[in-house]
Scaffold this motif. Structure first.
Motif, short mmCIF file in Angstrom:
data_model
loop_
_atom_site.label_atom_id
_atom_site.label_comp_id
_atom_site.label_asym_id
_atom_site.label_seq_id
_atom_site.Cartn_x
_atom_site.Cartn_y
_atom_site.Cartn_z
N SER A 10 49.30 40.62 46.16
CA SER A 10 48.49 41.07 45.12
C SER A 10 47.12 40.51 45.16
O SER A 10 45.90 40.89 45.12
CB SER A 10 49.11 40.99 43.81
OG SER A 10 48.57 39.64 43.04
N GLN A 11 47.02 39.18 45.90
CA GLN A 11 45.91 38.38 46.26
C GLN A 11 44.87 39.20 47.08
O GLN A 11 43.76 39.47 46.96
CB GLN A 11 46.16 37.16 46.51
CG GLN A 11 46.35 36.23 45.59
CD GLN A 11 45.09 35.66 44.78
OE1 GLN A 11 44.07 35.53 45.33
NE2 GLN A 11 45.20 35.30 43.34
N THR A 12 45.79 39.74 48.29
CA THR A 12 45.05 40.51 49.37
C THR A 12 44.42 41.77 48.65
O THR A 12 43.31 42.04 48.80
CB THR A 12 46.20 40.90 50.35
OG1 THR A 12 46.95 39.75 50.61
CG2 THR A 12 45.33 41.12 51.74
N ILE A 13 45.14 42.40 47.77
CA ILE A 13 44.63 43.73 47.13
C ILE A 13 43.41 43.44 46.54
O ILE A 13 42.13 43.88 46.46
CB ILE A 13 45.60 44.39 46.28
CG1 ILE A 13 46.94 44.83 47.05
CG2 ILE A 13 45.11 45.46 45.57
CD1 ILE A 13 46.43 46.17 47.92
N THR A 14 43.51 42.38 45.68
CA THR A 14 42.16 42.00 44.91
C THR A 14 41.09 41.89 45.70
O THR A 14 40.03 42.26 45.66
CB THR A 14 42.54 40.47 44.18
OG1 THR A 14 43.73 40.72 43.35
CG2 THR A 14 41.26 40.32 43.12
N TYR A 15 41.42 40.96 46.83
CA TYR A 15 39.80 40.70 47.81
C TYR A 15 39.55 41.71 48.51
O TYR A 15 38.62 42.13 48.35
CB TYR A 15 40.42 39.62 48.84
CG TYR A 15 40.68 38.23 48.26
CD1 TYR A 15 39.12 37.62 47.94
CD2 TYR A 15 41.56 37.34 48.28
CE1 TYR A 15 39.43 36.41 47.43
CE2 TYR A 15 41.46 36.17 47.72
CZ TYR A 15 40.49 35.66 47.25
OH TYR A 15 40.38 34.45 46.80
N ILE A 16 40.48 42.92 48.76
CA ILE A 16 40.00 44.11 49.34
C ILE A 16 39.27 44.95 48.42
O ILE A 16 38.08 45.38 48.79
CB ILE A 16 41.19 44.93 50.00
CG1 ILE A 16 42.01 44.08 51.15
CG2 ILE A 16 40.74 46.35 50.32
CD1 ILE A 16 43.25 44.72 51.41
N LEU A 17 39.62 44.92 47.29
CA LEU A 17 39.09 45.66 46.31
C LEU A 17 37.76 45.28 45.85
O LEU A 17 36.62 45.94 45.94
CB LEU A 17 39.94 46.11 45.01
CG LEU A 17 41.02 46.84 45.34
CD1 LEU A 17 41.87 46.88 43.90
CD2 LEU A 17 40.74 48.27 45.67
N ILE A 18 37.56 44.03 45.88
CA ILE A 18 36.23 43.18 45.41
C ILE A 18 35.32 43.53 46.64
O ILE A 18 34.16 43.69 46.38
CB ILE A 18 36.66 41.86 45.13
CG1 ILE A 18 37.36 41.53 44.00
CG2 ILE A 18 35.28 40.93 44.98
CD1 ILE A 18 36.69 41.72 42.54
#
Lengths: 274, 287
Positions: A10-18
Motif C-alpha cells: 500500500s505504501q508503494t501504491i501511495t508513492y506511485i499515485l503521488i
C-alpha cells in the motif's frame, strides 16, 4: 499476503499515485519555463524537445523590456486595492467579531460578495468610468477590485480576531488600558500574522483578475494578464516571448504562495475549514 | 445611544459605504440599463421595458451559452471531485515527504488564470505540443483539442481541472484531518473493513465539507471566463461560449450594452440561488 507485505504494497501504491499527481501538477509549469528559455528555432519543433542544450535569455529580455510597464501597472493596482481593503477590513472585521454589528446578516452578505460575478459589475463600471473620463487609469481598475479584496479581507480578519480570546482584552482593560490602547497593544500584535496573510491573498486575487482590467483599460493602465492575453493577436507565434511574460506574471504569485502555504486552503475556503 | 454603541457602527461604516458604492450602486445602474435600448454607438438610449430580456431568452445563442455552461459544470465536477477526493485520501495517510508534496500540489490554483489558458495553448498545441506527442508515443492518435468544435469544451474542462482539483483536494483534506478519531477506533475494534469504514464513517461525517466544496466550485465554474478567453474566445463557432463569454461578446464586441446588462442580471440571479445555499451551509457549520 501477511500484514507486512500488505503494508509495503500500500505504501508503494501511495508513492506511485503521488508521483503521478506531482508530474501532472509540475509539467505544465516546467513546460512554460522551458519555452521561455529556449532559442526560437527550437520552439514548436516536432517532436518537441524536453530539455534545451542552448538556454537563452532573449525572451526574458524581450519580456522585461517591453512588458515591464504592465508589471508595474499590476503592482500599483494590486497594492492599492490591497491597502484599502486591509485598512477598512481591519476596522469592520474587528467590529463584526467583537460587537456582532449587524448580527449574522451583514457579515454573511459581505461574504456572499466573494461570489459576485465580475462580468455583472463590469458593464456598469465601464459606463461609469467612461462618463467620468477615467477609462484606462489605475483608479478605474482599483475601484472595482475592491469588490474582490474587501469582502475577503473583512471575512478573514473577522476570523482571526475571533481567535483572540476576549479575556486577554478584558485583562488589559482592567490593568488600565484604554479601549483603543487594548486594540493597539494587545489585539493588533496578535492578529498581525493574520493580517499579512490576508494582505498577500488580496494582492493575489487582484493580481489574477482579468475581466475588470480587460474592460476598463486600453494601454496606459493595462495590467499584465491583459497584456499576456493581447500578445496572442499581436505577435502570432512568439511562443518564447509570451512564455517569458507569463512566467514573469507567475513569479510574484508563486513566491507569495510559498509564504502562504499553510493558509492556502483556509484562504480559498474562506475560513470554512482551518 | 451611548458611545459604546456608536463606536462599532463607525468601525463598519467605511466598509459599508465603499461596498454600497462599488456593488449596490453599479447593480442598480445596470438594472436600469437592462430596460433600455443601449447601444454605445447610438447617442439615445430609449426605455424598452422587458425587450432585452425577451430578446435574451429567445436568442438561440443564449440557449447555447446555458447549455455550454451546464456541460462545463457537470464535466468539471465529474473530474475534479473524484480526483480531488482521491488525492485527499492519499494525503491523509502518513508517508515520507508529505510536508513537501502537499504545498506543491496546491500551486496550480494560485496561478493567474490567463497564464493557465496560455499554458493550455502550449500544451495542447496540435502539431508539436507535448500532449499530442505523448499520445502518439502510446500509439494513440493526436487530437485537435481547442481548435475543433468537438473537443474544445473538453480541453477547457481539462485545463480547469488542472487548476482547480487542488482546491477540492485541499478542502477535503482539511475536512478529513479534522474528523474525530473515536468512531474510527471503535470501528477498527469491531473489525470493519477499510471499505466499510470509508462508506459508513468517512463519507457521512464528511458530508458537510463535500457539499461545501461542490457548491463553491459550482459558483466559480458558472462564471468561467479567463481561460476560455485566452484559449478559444468561445469558439470554434460557439462551442465554448459560456454565459460569461456570451455577455462579454454581446456587450463589448457588438456594443449592445442593454442586452449585456440583462444577461449579466440573469447570471447574477442564477448565482444568488447557489450563494443562498452556500450561506445556509456556512451558517450551520459555525453552530
Amino acid at each position: 499476503m501477511n500484514l507486512r507485505t500488505r503494508k509495503i504494497f500500500s505504501q508503494t501504491i501511495t508513492y506511485i499515485l503521488i508521483g503521478i499527481a506531482l508530474i501532472f501538477t509540475l509539467f505544465p509549469i516546467y513546460w512554460m519555463l522551458l519555452t521561455s528559455f529556449q532559442p526560437s528555432d527550437e520552439l514548436m519543433q516536432s517532436p518537441p524537445r524536453f530539455i534545451t542544450s542552448r538556454p537563452t535569455l532573449e525572451h526574458w529580455r524581450f519580456a522585461i523590456e517591453n512588458k515591464w510597464r504592465y508589471f508595474i501597472n499590476s503592482l500599483i493596482i494590486s497594492s492599492s486595492a490591497t491597502a484599502i481593503a486591509i485598512l477598512v477590513g481591519s476596522l469592520s472585521g474587528y467590529a463584526f467579531a467583537r460587537y456582532r454589528v449587524g448580527g449574522d446578516t451583514l457579515p454573511f452578505w459581505i461574504l456572499s460578495l466573494k461570489f459576485f460575478p465580475p462580468i455583472a459589475a463590469a458593464v456598469p463600471f465601464f459606463l461609469m468610468m467612461n462618463r467620468l473620463h477615467l477609462l484606462d487609469t489605475h483608479i478605474a481598475v482599483i475601484i472595482p477590485h475592491l469588490i474582490i479584496t474587501i469582502p475577503f479581507a473583512v471575512w478573514m480578519i473577522k476570523g482571526f480576531v475571533a481567535e483572540v480570546p476576549r479575556e486577554l482584552e478584558e485583562a488589559a482593560m482592567i490593568d488600565g488600558c484604554s479601549h483603543l490602547g487594548v486594540i493597539r497593544r494587545v489585539t493588533l500584535p496578535l492578529i498581525a500574522p493574520g493580517i499579512v496573510v490576508t494582505a498577500l491573498f488580496c494582492f493575489i486575487w487582484s493580481w489574477n483578475d482579468f475581466l475588470f482590467a480587460l474592460i476598463l483599460t486600453r494601454s496606459h493602465a493595462m495590467t499584465l494578464p491583459v497584456a499576456i492575453a493581447g500578445m496572442r493577436e499581436a505577435h502570432g507565434l512568439m511562443w518564447g516571448a509570451v512564455s517569458a511574460t507569463a512566467a514573469m506574471a507567475t513569479l510574484p504569485v508563486l513566491l507569495m504562495a510559498i509564504v502562504l502555504q499553510k493558509y492556502i486552503v483556509r484562504g480559498l475556503a474562506l475560513g470554512a475549514v482551518k | 445611544m451611548t458611545r459604546r454603541r456608536r463606536g462599532p457602527i463607525l468601525l463598519v461604516l467605511p466598509t459599508m459605504v465603499i461596498l454600497v458604492l462599488v456593488v449596490i450602486f453599479p447593480m442598480i445602474y445596470s438594472l436600469t440599463v437592462s430596460f433600455r435600448f443601449y447601444d454605445l454607438r447610438v447617442p439615445r438610449h430609449p426605455f424598452v421595458g422587458f425587450e432585452n430580456y425577451i430578446r435574451l431568452f429567445t436568442d438561440p445563442r443564449f440557449h447555447n451559452a446555458l447549455r455550454v455552461t451546464g456541460l462545463l459544470l457537470l464535466g468539471e465536477l465529474a473530474l475534479q471531485f473524484p480526483i480531488g477526493f482521491g488525492l485527499a485520501l492519499l494525503l491523509a495517510r502518513k508517508f515520507w515527504g508529505k510536508k513537501v508534496v502537499q504545498p506543491i500540489l496546491l500551486i496550480p490554483m494560485m496561478i493567474t488564470p490567463v497564464v493557465v489558458g496560455y499554458m493550455g495553448r502550449l500544451l495542447f498545441e496540435t502539431r508539436s505540443g507535448p500532449i499530442n506527442y505523448f499520445l502518439n508515443l502510446m500509439g494513440l492518435p493526436g487530437a485537435l483539442w481547442h481548435t475543433s468544435a468537438n473537443t474544445a469544451l473538453l480541453t477547457v474542462i481539462l485545463l480547469d481541472t488542472w487548476q482547480w482539483t487542488p482546491f477540492m483536494m485541499g478542502v477535503l483534506l482539511a475536512g478529513l484531518v479534522s474528523l474525530p478519531p473515536e468512531p474510527y477506533e471503535s470501528a477498527k475494534v469491531d473489525g470493519a473493513s477499510s471499505l466499510q469504514i470509508f462508506w459508513y464513517l468517512t463519507l457521512p461525517l464528511l458530508k458537510p465539507v463535500i457539499a461545501l466544496v461542490i457548491i463553491m466550485r459550482s459558483l466559480a465554474i458558472l462564471q468561467t471566463f479567463d481561460i476560455i478567453y485566452v484559449l478559444t474566445m468561445g469558439g470554434p463557432g460557439t462551442a465554448t461560449e459560456t454565459i460569461g463569454i456570451y455577455t462579454y461578446l454581446i456587450g463589448f464586441r457588438y456594443w449592445d450594452i442593454g442586452q449585456a446588462s440583462s444577461a449579466a442580471w440573469v447570471l447574477a440571479i442564477m448565482l444568488s440561488i447557489g450563494v443562498t445555499i452556500f450561506l445556509r451551509m456556512m451558517g450551520r457549520e459555525r453552530r
